[in-house]
Design an enzyme around this catalytic site. Structure first.
Site, mmCIF file in Angstrom:
data_model
loop_
_atom_site.group_PDB
_atom_site.id
_atom_site.type_symbol
_atom_site.label_atom_id
_atom_site.label_comp_id
_atom_site.label_asym_id
_atom_site.label_seq_id
_atom_site.Cartn_x
_atom_site.Cartn_y
_atom_site.Cartn_z
ATOM 1 C CE1 TYR A 111 -11.176 1.755 6.379
ATOM 2 C CE2 TYR A 111 -12.405 4.047 6.775
ATOM 3 C CZ TYR A 111 -10.967 3.097 6.804
ATOM 4 O OH TYR A 111 -9.702 3.629 6.610
ATOM 5 C CE1 TYR B 6 -12.974 -5.301 1.745
ATOM 6 C CE2 TYR B 6 -13.767 -3.076 2.094
ATOM 7 C CZ TYR B 6 -13.838 -4.385 1.329
ATOM 8 O OH TYR B 6 -14.796 -4.291 0.584
ATOM 9 C CG ASP C 126 -4.821 -13.983 4.512
ATOM 10 O OD1 ASP C 126 -5.207 -12.905 5.163
ATOM 11 O OD2 ASP C 126 -5.578 -14.600 4.255
ATOM 12 N N GLY D 131 0.942 -1.181 0.044
ATOM 13 C CA GLY D 131 0.050 0.157 0.006
ATOM 14 C C GLY D 131 0.770 1.390 0.246
ATOM 15 C CD GLN D 132 -1.680 6.626 0.071
ATOM 16 O OE1 GLN D 132 -1.223 7.500 -0.483
ATOM 17 N NE2 GLN D 132 -2.771 6.798 0.370
#
Length: 290
Positions: free
Chosen positions: A127, A63, A38, A11-12
């Site tokens: 979220y 997520y 994972d 990811g960033q």
């Protein structure tokens, strides 16, 4: 040499953290993307901790698809909440420092002043609920530093700023909501802050554990943020940018109208200046042009 584990390394934030640690010699860094690890697989986590025994775990895995979470609640909860609980338990077992990241979306947007760490959380969407549960889980690690950040952006692909940049230079019509206020946060600034904390930790400096807000300033709307990018990237195409009211067409999740975070606790505690996102945007534009 201490061992540092980065999850969600693709990811960033994970990528920018790896850049921060590239030249240092205090840590042996193990950076794992989702293909390598994972975090929802408890057995895989247990095997890794047993083999590596990390001194520090930086959990960048999450997520983050806010709208998709409404359609995949089980997956969102598994990655954000349940995996955080598993990591926290292992960090306590192996005496590891856990550094994790949460979101401004744990708030309902009913404030008229920036949220502090002590303000009650009341998320509006799935979220946000999953991240609030993750926060509760992380505390169980014992030794932890947790950052609530908002509107992370970078020069890397896959975030709001890079998407707006591409559409601006192409002269494509863009509609952006103007009634949601927050603080754009340079992911590079957050990565640098984490790096400095871990360097202090490696030097056996006693860290004040807990929850901190980390947010760029000045506060603005998504439209204002997009407009700033347009003015630097392609001012001649600014007429293609249009302000609209929430909800954005096709949006599934309710978002807070006001999610500005007060970062003063972090700034006071770690003697860090406020992060002006406009400076980073200017730097970002220069990188893209090169």
């Amino acid at each position: 040499m201490k061992t540092l584990l980065i999850t969600g390394a693709a990811g960033q934030l994970g990528q920018l953290l790896q850049r921060q640690y590239a030249a240092q010699r205090q840590f042996k860094v193990l950076a794992c993307d989702s293909a390598m690890l994972d975090i929802t697989d408890d057995s895989a986590l247990q095997r890794l901790f047993s083999a590596v025994r990390p001194d520090i775990v930086i959990n960048c895995a999450a997520y983050t698809a806010v709208d998709s979470a409404e359609q995949q609640p089980e997956r969102c909860m598994l990655v954000n909440a349940m995996a955080s609980a598993s990591l926290a338990g292992l960090c306590r077992q192996y005496d590891s420092l856990l550094i994790s990241f949460s979101t401004d979306y744990v708030f309902d947007g009913q404030h008229n002043a920036p949220y502090t760490e002590s303000d009650p959380a009341s998320p509006l969407n799935l979220y946000g609920k999953s991240k609030l549960l993750a926060e509760d889980a992380v505390v169980q690690a014992g030794r932890y530093i947790m950052f609530r950040a908002s509107w992370l952006f970078s020069a890397l692909p896959g975030n709001f700023a890079s998407s707006i940049w591409r559409r601006a230079v192409r002269g494509e019509p863009v509609s952006v909501v103007s009634d949601q206020l927050g603080g754009p946060t340079p992911a590079s600034a957050l990565a640098e802050a984490v790096y400095r904390l871990t360097m202090d930790y490696a030097a056996q400096t006693c860290l004040p554990y807990g929850l901190y807000h980390f947010c760029g300033y000045p506060y603005c709307s998504w439209y204002d943020f997009a407009k700033a990018i347009y003015q630097l990237a392609a001012p001649q195409n600014l007429h293609h940018l249009h302000a609209i009211n929430s909800p954005f067409p096709g949006s599934l999740a309710v978002r807070p109208a006001y999610s500005c975070l007060d970062s003063s606790l972090f700034q006071r505690t770690f003697t860090q200046p406020a992060t002006d996102w406009r400076t980073e945007i200017e730097s970002y534009v220069k990188k893209i042009r090169v």
